[in-house]
Enzyme design. Structure first.
Site, PDB file in Angstrom:
ATOM      1  CG  PHE A 139      -1.838   1.222   1.232  1.00  0.00           C
ATOM      2  CD1 PHE A 139      -2.997   1.246   0.467  1.00  0.00           C
ATOM      3  CD2 PHE A 139      -1.521   2.353   1.974  1.00  0.00           C
ATOM      4  CE1 PHE A 139      -3.827   2.360   0.444  1.00  0.00           C
ATOM      5  CE2 PHE A 139      -2.350   3.481   1.964  1.00  0.00           C
ATOM      6  CZ  PHE A 139      -3.500   3.483   1.196  1.00  0.00           C
ATOM      7  CG  ASP A 224       5.424   3.800   1.798  1.00  0.00           C
ATOM      8  OD1 ASP A 224       5.423   4.510   2.814  1.00  0.00           O
ATOM      9  OD2 ASP A 224       4.400   3.599   1.108  1.00  0.00           O
ATOM     10  CE  LYS A 253      -1.193   5.906   7.679  1.00  0.00           C
ATOM     11  NZ  LYS A 253      -0.795   5.278   6.421  1.00  0.00           N
TER      12      LYS A 253
END
Ligand SMILES: *Cc1c(COP(=O)(O)O)cnc(C)c1O
Length: 406
Positions: A139, A224, A253
């Protein structure tokens, strides 16, 4: 869920696009490990904005940084230097193997930047090679390119046609990566732990094997770390647990402790953007960067990540005991990014029951729960959450035993 009949839906919610099913709650306030709804009811929050609030809800350090910065300078434009952006960039480069930082607002945007940087490097150094090998179930975000880089089942057809150039290998399967390397390959991009897939850590020899493949074929290794970075896995960045240095990393985040900021980091050797290649109206604005500085300083404070690791171990241990007690599956993950495998598709039901008990949980897949408390959560909060989860599991197993045989 809100009842399907429209008359029962509070009118204000009708103005929002229904992008996700939401429970009939409105959260009004947050404090540390807890959220409070419109009736004043308290919930222990193990979602924390999807691993975003690394210091919990409305932490003093972030609140103070935002207030001070908001009354000083909010946005001079990305065409001027500002002090918080420079401070955050130097903190990040001092504590990582990277030399340069570009700030953006979301994880997807940072990953878009990583993809563009790798393609630019391919144009300069590899005869226009542009393919980035990514992974099944990975993702990377919800823009067109990052959806194309993601390996979420069904996403190859949603919003077709995809952005080309993202062949998919199998996670933790080095041969499947090697088989995809060709003249057009420029990079390999992965999450050190696949978060949305259900917290699947990359094996040590897999990550080290990827580094060797990249070195042998002249490829860039892109991590990532939007979810795994900023202390989430018990170290400042997850790549530090593998004894390898990636060429490019993205953060998001946790970086802003709740506010939108993300970062693209690169080693000097592949940091090849020139003026005009990359930008964005909000990139590196001092308000968000001030929050980032407050977060990074907290994470780097003496003993902070040690405490995260020990509270993470306490949670993992408790989850393993629950797994044994209720005959569930494995516990995966490190630090405070953990998952409990359930063995059947009961996760959505457990999430709802837990909420009724005042515990907020997340189910990235129907067969597992993901746990992402604040990194500074207290041991007694973890004990309290485990007790609530035990109650939920007990009720669920009793309900199964009581159900009439079909
Ligand atoms: C959440 C996430 C993203 C996307 O971040 P946004 O801020 O939602 O764009 C990208 N990669 C990983 C690994 C993530 O967990």
């Amino acid at each position: 869920m809100f009842p399907a009949t429209e008359t029962h839906i509070p009118s204000a919610t009708r103005s929002l696009m229904p992008i996700i099913p939401r429970p009939e709650l409105v959260f009004m306030r947050g404090e540390g490990a807890y959220l409070f709804d419109q009736t004043g009811r308290r919930y222990l929050d193990w979602v924390q904005g999807w691993a975003v609030n690394c210091l919990g809800h409305s932490p003093a350090a972030v609140v103070q940084a935002l207030c001070e910065q908001a009354s000083t300078l909010i946005n001079p434009s990305p065409a001027f230097f500002n002090a918080p952006a420079m401070a955050l960039a130097s903190l990040l480069t001092q504590h990582s193997c990277f030399d340069h930082v570009f700030f953006a607002s979301s994880g997807a945007e940072a990953n878009e930047g990583a993809i563009k940087l790798a393609r630019k490097w391919g144009q300069l150094h590899k005869g226009g090679a542009f393919e980035i090998i990514t992974f099944e179930n990975g993702f990377h975000g919800r823009t067109l390119a990052t959806m194309s880089a993601s390996g979420k089942p069904g996403w190859d057809r949603l919003f077709a046609p995809q952005v080309p150039g993202f062949p998919k290998a199998r996670f933790n399967d080095l041969d499947s990566v090697q088989a995809l390397i060709g003249p057009q390959t420029v990079a390999i991009m992965l999450e050190p732990t696949q978060g949305e897939a259900g917290v699947i850590p990359a094996a040590l020899d897999f990550m080290q094997g990827l580094r060797r493949l990249c070195d042998a074929h002249g490829l860039l290794l892109i991590v990532d770390e939007v979810q795994t970075g900023c202390g989430r896995m018990g170290t400042l960045f997850a790549y530090k647990q593998y004894g390898v240095e990636p060429d490019i990393m993205t953060l998001g985040k946790g970086l802003g402790g709740g506010v939108p900021i993300s970062a693209l980091l690169a080693k000097e050797a592949c940091s090849c953007f020139v003026p005009g290649d990359q930008g964005g109206t909000y990139c590196g604005n001092p308000l968000m960067c001030a929050a980032g500085v407050a977060v990074l300083r907290s994470l780097l404070a003496e003993g902070f990540l040690d405490a995260t690791r020990s509270v993470g171990a306490l949670l993992a241990d408790g989850l393993m005991r629950l797994s044994k007690e209720f005959g569930l599956g494995e516990v995966r993950g490190h630090g405070l990014l953990l998952a409990l495998e359930l063995g059947s598709d009961i996760a959505p039901q457990l999430v709802e029951k837990a909420r009724a008990h005042g515990l907020l949980l997340n189910a990235p897949r129907a067969h597992c729960l993901r746990f992402m408390p604040a990194l500074n959560t207290a041991q007694d909060e973890v004990v309290q959450g485990l007790d609530l989860l035990r109650q939920v599991l007990r009720e669920t197993s009793e309900a199964v035993e009581d159900a009439p045989a079909a």
